[in-house]
Write a protein that holds these residues in place. Structure first.
Motif, PDB file in Angstrom:
ATOM      1  N   PRO A   1      -6.656  21.374  -7.154  1.00 24.69           N
ATOM      2  CA  PRO A   1      -6.064  20.056  -7.451  1.00 24.69           C
ATOM      3  C   PRO A   1      -7.316  19.062  -7.466  1.00 24.69           C
TER       4      PRO A   1
ATOM      5  N   TYR B   1      -0.648  14.428  -6.807  1.00 28.21           N
ATOM      6  CA  TYR B   1      -1.172  15.136  -5.621  1.00 28.21           C
ATOM      7  C   TYR B   1      -1.527  13.715  -4.793  1.00 28.21           C
TER       8      TYR B   1
ATOM      9  N   HIS C   1       6.389  16.308  -8.289  1.00 25.99           N
ATOM     10  CA  HIS C   1       6.645  16.733  -9.798  1.00 25.99           C
ATOM     11  C   HIS C   1       7.852  16.049 -10.305  1.00 25.99           C
TER      12      HIS C   1
ATOM     13  N   PHE D   1       2.127  23.146 -14.372  1.00 26.54           N
ATOM     14  CA  PHE D   1       1.543  23.413 -13.203  1.00 26.54           C
ATOM     15  C   PHE D   1       1.530  24.995 -12.607  1.00 26.54           C
ATOM     16  N   TYR D   2       0.279  25.443 -13.111  1.00 22.92           N
ATOM     17  CA  TYR D   2      -0.012  26.792 -13.088  1.00 22.92           C
ATOM     18  C   TYR D   2       1.041  27.596 -13.224  1.00 22.92           C
TER      19      TYR D   2
ATOM     20  N   ASP E   1       7.157  20.649 -19.647  1.00 22.90           N
ATOM     21  CA  ASP E   1       5.845  19.800 -19.233  1.00 22.90           C
ATOM     22  C   ASP E   1       6.515  18.969 -18.211  1.00 22.90           C
TER      23      ASP E   1
ATOM     24  N   SER F   1       2.410  16.212 -12.632  1.00 18.15           N
ATOM     25  CA  SER F   1       2.568  16.540 -10.844  1.00 18.15           C
ATOM     26  C   SER F   1       1.326  15.688 -10.484  1.00 18.15           C
TER      27      SER F   1
ATOM     28  N   GLY G   1       1.599  19.283 -17.471  1.00 24.57           N
ATOM     29  CA  GLY G   1       1.483  20.788 -17.823  1.00 24.57           C
ATOM     30  C   GLY G   1       2.654  21.472 -17.109  1.00 24.57           C
TER      31      GLY G   1
ATOM     32  N   TYR H   1      -3.637  13.471 -11.071  1.00 20.29           N
ATOM     33  CA  TYR H   1      -2.431  13.849 -11.404  1.00 20.29           C
ATOM     34  C   TYR H   1      -2.527  14.808 -12.615  1.00 20.29           C
ATOM     35  N   THR H   2      -1.742  15.953 -12.987  1.00 16.08           N
ATOM     36  CA  THR H   2      -1.954  16.650 -14.231  1.00 16.08           C
ATOM     37  C   THR H   2      -0.508  16.603 -14.935  1.00 16.08           C
TER      38      THR H   2
ATOM     39  N   ASN I   1      -8.843  12.865 -12.050  1.00 14.23           N
ATOM     40  CA  ASN I   1      -7.513  12.674 -11.863  1.00 14.23           C
ATOM     41  C   ASN I   1      -6.543  13.214 -10.528  1.00 14.23           C
TER      42      ASN I   1
ATOM     43  N   SER J   1     -10.198  19.324  -9.246  1.00 15.86           N
ATOM     44  CA  SER J   1     -10.861  19.292 -10.261  1.00 15.86           C
ATOM     45  C   SER J   1     -10.722  18.276 -11.090  1.00 15.86           C
TER      46      SER J   1
END
Ligand code: ADP
Length: 474
Positions: free
Chosen positions: A116, A140, A156, A128-129, A135, A138, A126, A123-124, A121, A118
Motif C-alpha cells: 500500500p 488506506y 472500500h 484491489f488486487y 472498480d 480503496s 481498481g 488511495y487506489t 497516494n 507504493s
C-alpha cells in the motif's frame, strides 16, 4: 459571385468547429478534472474515517480481538452508516477484519504482493488486487505503533456511485454548453447584421461601379466602421461620377471650341476658292483665317499645358529669381497690344530686386495669363496696375485692372476649365476658358494661393503669393 459566400461559410464552419472543440473539451478535460476532483474529495473524507478507525482501534490490533462482538458491531455499524466496506489488514497483507465478511476470523491467506505504500497516494482505484469485480476506491490509513506500520485500515467503496455522480455533473456541463452554444448564435446574428449584410451591399455596389454604373447608390444605415466605409464608397462613386461628367463636359467643350474656328476657317476658304469672296477681299479674310488658326494654336497649347500639368502632378524646376524682372519682361511682350488699346501698365514693384523661389517659366505663364486677361477685359484707355509686396516671407503679386469685372455668380467658377463668364463672351472671342485653370494649377503646385477680388463694372484684382527666396538673408 461564388467567392462572396466564403466569408459566411468560414464563419459558420469556425462556429461549428468551436462547438465541436467545446464539446470535446467538456468530454475529455472537464470530465477528467471533475472525476479527479470527485475521487480525491471522496478519498479525503474516507481517509478521515479510516484514520479515525485506525486511531480508535489500534489498541485492539495487538490483542487481535477484531472479531470480538463489540468491535465488529461498531465497525459493521460504520459500514452500514457510511455504506463502505471496512477492512483491517496487517502489514503482511493478511485481512484481519472485513466488515462484509461474516466469517471474520483472520484469514491466513495474505493478499499477494500487497504494497500500500507504493507511490504517494493514500488511495487506489481498481479491483484491489483482484478482490472486487468492479472498480473500487480503496483508501488506506496506516495503524502505527512505535513508529512502525503495523497494519492498515482500508475502506472500500464501489466507484459506481462516483461514476453516477460524475455522469450527472457532466450532464449539467453538457446542458450548460448547449445553452452557451445556442446563445453564441447571437454572435452569428450580430455578425450577419453588422458585417455580412453591409459587406454584401458594399460588394454589390463595387461590382456596379466596376461595371461603370457610377450612379448606383446604396444605403448602409449604420454609424459603425461599415457604415463609414459604405458612406466613403458612396462618396467616392459620387466623385468619380462627377469626374466622369466633368470629363464628358470637357470633351464637349473642347470639341465645340475646335469646331467653331474650323467651321469659320472652312467657310472663308471655300468662299475664296469658289469666288464668293472676290480676290481683292482675300487679304482681309485670310487675316481672319489667320486669327482663327491662332486661336486653335492657343487652344491646343493650353490643352497640352493642362495635360502636362495633370500627369503625375507638376514637376517644378524651382530657382531663385527676381520676380520684378520677370514682371517687367512679361509686360514688355504686351507693349504692342497696350499701344493698340491705349492701355497703360503701371508697375509698383517692391525694391529694385525681389528674389522668389519658384519655377520661373511657369510663373511667367501665370503673369502672362493674368495680364492678358486684364488687357482683354479692360476698355480702351484704362490702366492696369501690377504690384509686388512682401509680408511674412511671402511675396504678393497683384494684377489689378479697371475692366468689366466679374459677376458675383461667376467668381466661384472662373478657375474652372472652359469657364467663361457671360459678360466676357462678347468681348473675348478667342478666349478658351483654360487660362485661369492653368494659372491656379501652377500656383497650387507651388503650394501657394491665388485669389480674386472683383466688382462688376469696376474692375478685378488677382493676387497670388510666392515664397520669398532665402538667398537674400545669406
Ligand atoms: P479666357 O481664355 O476665357 O480668358 P480664363 O480662364 O483666363 O479664360 O478666364 C476665365 C473667365 O474669367 C473669362 O472668360 C472671364 O469671364 C473671367 N475673367 C478672367 N479674368 C478677368 C478679368 N481680369 N476681368 C474680368 N473677367 C475676367
Amino acid at each position: 459571385m461564388k467567392k462572396r459566400k466564403t466569408l459566411y461559410i468560414k464563419f459558420i464552419v469556425t462556429y461549428l468547429i468551436f462547438g465541436v472543440l467545446a464539446f470535446i473539451t467538456v468530454a475529455t478535460l472537464t470530465s477528467e478534472m471533475t472525476m479527479n476532483y470527485m475521487v480525491k474529495n471522496e478519498a479525503a473524507s474516507l481517509y478521515k474515517e479510516a484514520t479515525l478507525i485506525s486511531n480508535k482501534y489500534a489498541s485492539y490490533f495487538y490483542s487481535n480481538i477484531f472479531s470480538s462482538e463489540d468491535v465488529e458491531g461498531q465497525l459493521d455499524a460504520i459500514d452500514t452508516l457510511t455504506d463502505s466496506n471496512i477492512w483491517i489488514i496487517n502489514s503482511e497483507g493478511e485481512v484481519l477484519y472485513n466488515s462484509r465478511n461474516n466469517n471474520n476470523q483472520s484469514s491466513s491467506k495474505a493478499i499477494e504482493s500487497f504494497n500500500p505504500v507504493s507511490g504517494n497516494n493514500y488511495y487506489t482505484v481498481g479491483n484491489f488486487y483482484g478482490y472486487f469485480n468492479e472498480d473500487t476506491l480503496s483508501v488506506y490509513s496506516a495503524i502505527t505503533s512505535n513508529f512502525m506500520i503495523q497494519g492498515y485500515v482500508v475502506i472500500h467503496i464501489p466507484m459506481k456511485n462516483i461514476y453516477e455522480q460524475h455522469k450527472n455533473v457532466l450532464y449539467i456541463s453538457y446542458i450548460s454548453l448547449g445553452i452557451i452554444f445556442i446563445l453564441s448564435t447571437l454572435i452569428l446574428v450580430v455578425f450577419t447584421d453588422a458585417v455580412y449584410i453591409p459587406l454584401n451591399q458594399i460588394t454589390t455596389a463595387t461590382e456596379q461601379y466596376a461595371e461603370g454604373n457610377l450612379k448606383y447608390t446604396f444605403d448602409v444605415n449604420r454609424t459603425d466602421e461599415m457604415g463609414y466605409l459604405a458612406a466613403q464608397l458612396n462618396y467616392m462613386a459620387g466623385k468619380l461620377s462627377q469626374t466622369e461628367d466633368n470629363q464628358k463636359k470637357f470633351i464637349a467643350n473642347v470639341s465645340h471650341d475646335f469646331r467653331s474656328p474650323l467651321t469659320s476657317i472652312k467657310g472663308y476658304l471655300v468662299a475664296m476658292v469658289d469666288g464668293t469672296i472676290p480676290n481683292e477681299m482675300h487679304e482681309k479674310y485670310l487675316n481672319i483665317v489667320l486669327n482663327e488658326t491662332d486661336r486653335l494654336t492657343k487652344l491646343t497649347n493650353s490643352l497640352l499645358t493642362l495635360n502636362n500639368l495633370n500627369i503625375s502632378g507638376m514637376i517644378l524646376e524651382t530657382t531663385d529669381f527676381d520676380i520684378n524682372e520677370v514682371i517687367k519682361n512679361t509686360v514688355a511682350t504686351f507693349e504692342g497690344t497696350c499701344k493698340e488699346k491705349k492701355i497703360k501698365i503701371k508697375l509698383v514693384l517692391s525694391g529694385p530686386e525681389l528674389l522668389v523661389k519658384a519655377d520661373m517659366g511657369k510663373i511667367q505663364q501665370v503673369l502672362y495669363n493674368l495680364i492678358d486677361n486684364a488687357i482683354k477685359f479692360s476698355e480702351n484707355g484704362k490702366t492696369i496696375k501690377i504690384e509686388t509686396t512682401i509680408k511674412n516671407n511671402k511675396v504678393f503679386v497683384s494684377v489689378k485692372d479697371e475692366g468689366i469685372g466679374i459677376p458675383k455668380e461667376s467668381l466661384n467658377h472662373i478657375f474652372d476649365r472652359f469657364y467663361k463668364s457671360d459678360l466676357s463672351r462678347g468681348k473675348d472671342k478667342k478666349g478658351t476658358g483654360l487660362g485661369l485653370s492653368i494659372t491656379k494649377e501652377i500656383i497650387n503646385a507651388h503650394k501657394e494661393n491665388i485669389n480674386v477680388i472683383s466688382t462688376e463694372g469696376v474692375g478685378s484684382e488677382f493676387i497670388f503669393t510666392l515664397p520669398e527666396s532665402s538667398l537674400d538673408e545669406n
